[in-house]
Design a protein around this motif. Structure first.
Motif, mmCIF file in Angstrom:
data_model
loop_
_atom_site.group_PDB
_atom_site.id
_atom_site.type_symbol
_atom_site.label_atom_id
_atom_site.label_comp_id
_atom_site.label_asym_id
_atom_site.label_seq_id
_atom_site.Cartn_x
_atom_site.Cartn_y
_atom_site.Cartn_z
ATOM 1 N N ALA A 161 1.081 2.553 -28.086
ATOM 2 C CA ALA A 161 1.290 2.075 -26.521
ATOM 3 C C ALA A 161 0.393 1.741 -25.988
ATOM 4 C CB ALA A 161 2.035 3.212 -26.036
ATOM 5 N N ALA A 162 -1.035 2.678 -26.096
ATOM 6 C CA ALA A 162 -2.126 2.204 -25.381
ATOM 7 C C ALA A 162 -2.730 0.906 -25.764
ATOM 8 C CB ALA A 162 -2.963 3.327 -25.450
ATOM 9 N N GLU A 163 -2.929 0.616 -26.986
ATOM 10 C CA GLU A 163 -3.504 -0.373 -27.796
ATOM 11 C C GLU A 163 -2.693 -1.634 -27.387
ATOM 12 O OE1 GLU A 163 -5.287 -1.814 -32.151
ATOM 13 O OE2 GLU A 163 -4.110 -0.227 -31.991
ATOM 14 N N GLU A 208 -12.569 -8.540 -32.280
ATOM 15 C CA GLU A 208 -11.649 -7.958 -31.238
ATOM 16 C C GLU A 208 -12.115 -6.485 -31.014
ATOM 17 O OE1 GLU A 208 -7.722 -7.249 -33.068
ATOM 18 O OE2 GLU A 208 -7.286 -9.550 -33.227
ATOM 19 N N PRO A 209 -12.110 -5.939 -29.911
ATOM 20 C CA PRO A 209 -12.506 -4.624 -29.698
ATOM 21 C C PRO A 209 -12.121 -3.334 -30.523
ATOM 22 C CG PRO A 209 -11.607 -5.437 -27.592
ATOM 23 C CD PRO A 209 -11.238 -6.469 -28.746
ATOM 24 N N ARG A 210 -12.885 -2.543 -30.770
ATOM 25 C CA ARG A 210 -12.204 -1.310 -31.638
ATOM 26 C C ARG A 210 -11.401 -0.377 -30.661
ATOM 27 N NH1 ARG A 210 -14.159 -1.052 -36.829
ATOM 28 N NH2 ARG A 210 -15.719 -2.753 -37.262
ATOM 29 N N LEU A 211 -10.758 0.358 -31.384
ATOM 30 C CA LEU A 211 -9.730 1.260 -30.678
ATOM 31 C C LEU A 211 -10.396 1.937 -29.480
ATOM 32 C CD1 LEU A 211 -7.007 2.528 -30.406
ATOM 33 C CD2 LEU A 211 -7.457 4.277 -31.958
ATOM 34 N N ILE A 216 -11.770 3.389 -23.929
ATOM 35 C CA ILE A 216 -12.411 3.571 -22.550
ATOM 36 C C ILE A 216 -12.027 2.582 -21.626
ATOM 37 C CG2 ILE A 216 -14.903 3.322 -22.188
ATOM 38 C CD1 ILE A 216 -15.777 4.171 -24.834
ATOM 39 N N GLU A 217 -12.001 1.324 -21.792
ATOM 40 C CA GLU A 217 -11.828 0.491 -20.769
ATOM 41 C C GLU A 217 -10.275 0.689 -20.239
ATOM 42 O OE1 GLU A 217 -11.719 -4.500 -20.066
ATOM 43 O OE2 GLU A 217 -11.571 -3.729 -22.093
ATOM 44 N N LEU A 218 -9.436 1.329 -20.872
ATOM 45 C CA LEU A 218 -7.969 1.664 -20.295
ATOM 46 C C LEU A 218 -8.089 3.065 -19.278
ATOM 47 C CD1 LEU A 218 -5.687 1.329 -23.307
ATOM 48 C CD2 LEU A 218 -5.274 0.183 -20.861
ATOM 49 N N ASP A 231 -14.993 13.309 -19.183
ATOM 50 C CA ASP A 231 -15.599 12.005 -19.498
ATOM 51 C C ASP A 231 -15.016 10.929 -20.251
ATOM 52 O OD1 ASP A 231 -18.239 10.221 -19.725
ATOM 53 O OD2 ASP A 231 -18.013 10.405 -21.788
ATOM 54 N N ALA A 232 -14.823 9.853 -20.006
ATOM 55 C CA ALA A 232 -13.878 8.906 -20.499
ATOM 56 C C ALA A 232 -14.213 8.339 -22.099
ATOM 57 C CB ALA A 232 -13.904 7.379 -19.601
ATOM 58 N N GLN A 233 -15.466 8.527 -22.284
ATOM 59 C CA GLN A 233 -16.072 8.167 -23.450
ATOM 60 C C GLN A 233 -15.745 9.242 -24.465
ATOM 61 O OE1 GLN A 233 -19.852 6.240 -23.743
ATOM 62 N NE2 GLN A 233 -19.532 4.687 -21.930
ATOM 63 N N SER A 234 -15.975 10.641 -23.914
ATOM 64 C CA SER A 234 -15.742 11.501 -24.746
ATOM 65 C C SER A 234 -14.343 11.732 -25.346
ATOM 66 C CB SER A 234 -16.222 12.811 -24.217
ATOM 67 O OG SER A 234 -17.800 12.840 -23.828
ATOM 68 N N TRP A 235 -13.635 11.481 -24.164
ATOM 69 C CA TRP A 235 -12.100 11.769 -24.344
ATOM 70 C C TRP A 235 -11.700 10.724 -25.416
ATOM 71 C CZ3 TRP A 235 -8.434 7.848 -23.407
ATOM 72 C CH2 TRP A 235 -7.233 8.075 -23.537
ATOM 73 N N ALA A 236 -12.041 9.219 -25.253
ATOM 74 C CA ALA A 236 -11.821 8.343 -26.035
ATOM 75 C C ALA A 236 -12.247 8.631 -27.597
ATOM 76 C CB ALA A 236 -12.388 6.893 -25.650
ATOM 77 N N LYS A 237 -13.342 9.137 -27.583
ATOM 78 C CA LYS A 237 -14.181 9.490 -28.954
ATOM 79 C C LYS A 237 -13.014 10.607 -29.729
ATOM 80 C CE LYS A 237 -18.168 11.221 -31.407
ATOM 81 N NZ LYS A 237 -17.218 12.431 -32.438
ATOM 82 N N ALA A 238 -12.468 11.513 -28.848
ATOM 83 C CA ALA A 238 -11.808 12.753 -29.400
ATOM 84 C C ALA A 238 -10.415 12.011 -29.841
ATOM 85 C CB ALA A 238 -11.570 13.597 -28.141
#
Length: 321
Positions: A161-163, A208-211, A216-218, A231-238
């Motif tokens: 859904a996010a992607e 294309e951007p990676r997931l 992170i952008e979302l 942190d958005a980046q840490s959350w996206a990495k998890a």
């Protein structure tokens, strides 16, 4: 409840009060409820109507954080004959969805957003207009609400859904298409001929951007950090690491996320998609604070904190409903 209405694309949306009859003939009673009406400017087919009803149903499910289904649907059809327009025919429709039983077991203790928090009927109309062309996002986002499924499926659906939302609303290119096309040709020309076809195929979607970049952008667009206190980046990495471990099954990198962790990461993804949709639909200022204050979100903050910082787990108060 006084009827309020607002124009939408090709129709008008209205919300008003209705009375439900309760009890028995010996002990009758009444309860005030609400109804939502869609009045179309031109004739539409039944499939379009049912899809539009689902758009409004999903708004209730997403903002109540509990399964919502219509209890009664009435279809009013006018003949187009001016002499009998004042006396339309009625068709009553009711279909018990698989989710209906879940309504009984998941009443919202407190809604994440109420009508006044959205900004009233005008925000409902903006949601209606926006989501109509993005039903796949809502279907993936809310599928686990309407139907029971494995946690792994729930997680994959909300990642999708996010992607999908990112692909629809944000840039899907790291470099301008023409610039990247020339760059790819240059790379291919500089390898032996027997490898050129293979390399060209490998590079076909590498612009294309990676997931992780999409998440992170979302998250930054949704102001997710201010809600989840992370942190958005840490959350996206998890989220990305959890998804990649499930897909690639690399035993050398450990067991990956547990079922519990997948569940709460999926919930955080669903919250992020809701925050994005709220911003796209221009909900009333202050909706982020209202979402942050909801009990279910406060509990989610603690659970995500434990995943992000296992050694410094956030102590949360209360328990899920």
């Amino acid at each position: 409840m006084e009827k309020i209405e607002h124009p939408a694309d090709g129709c008008r949306i209205s919300i008003g009060g209705v009375w439900k009859i309760l009890g028995s003939d010996q002990k009758p009673g009444f309860e005030e409820d609400f109804s939502i009406a869609i009045s179309y400017e031109n004739p539409v087919d039944l499939e379009s109507i049912t899809q539009d009803v689902a758009v409004l149903q999903d708004l209730l499910t997403a903002t109540a954080d509990a399964v919502s289904v219509p209890t009664d649907i009435m279809l009013t059809v006018t003949s187009g004959d001016s002499e009998i327009d004042d006396d339309p025919s009625f068709v009553q429709v009711y279909g018990q969805q698989p989710a209906y039983a879940r309504v009984k077991e998941s009443k919202p203790g407190d809604m994440v957003l109420r009508l006044r928090d959205l900004g009233g009927i005008s925000s409902v109309a903006r949601w209606f207009n926006f989501v109509r062309g993005r039903r796949v996002v809502l279907g993936l986002m809310l599928s686990s609400k309407y139907s029971q499924m494995y946690t792994e499926n729930k997680f994959f659906n909300v990642v999708s859904a996010a992607e999908t939302l990112h692909r629809m609303e944000f840039s899907n290119e790291l470099r301008p298409a023409d610039e990247y096309k020339n760059f790819r040709r240059m790379l291919v020309r500089n390898v032996p001929k027997k490898y050129r076809s293979w390399l060209s195929q490998q590079l076909l979607y590498s612009n294309e951007p990676r997931l992780r970049d999409r998440l992170i952008e979302l998250a930054e667009y949704a102001e997710l950090s201010s809600v989840l206190n992370c942190d958005a980046q840490s959350w996206a990495k998890a989220v990305t690491d959890a998804r990649n471990r499930m897909v690639h099954h690399d035993k050398g990198k450990g067991p990956g996320a547990s079922t519990v962790e997948l569940y709460w990461l999926a919930e955080s993804l669903r919250l992020m998609v809701l925050l994005c949709l709220a911003k796209f639909c221009e909900f009333q200022e202050g909706y982020v604070n209202k979402i942050r204050e909801a009990r279910s979100v406060s509990f989610l903050v603690g659970r995500v904190g434990e995943i992000m910082e296992p050694s410094d787990a956030i102590q949360s108060v209360g328990s899920p409903d």
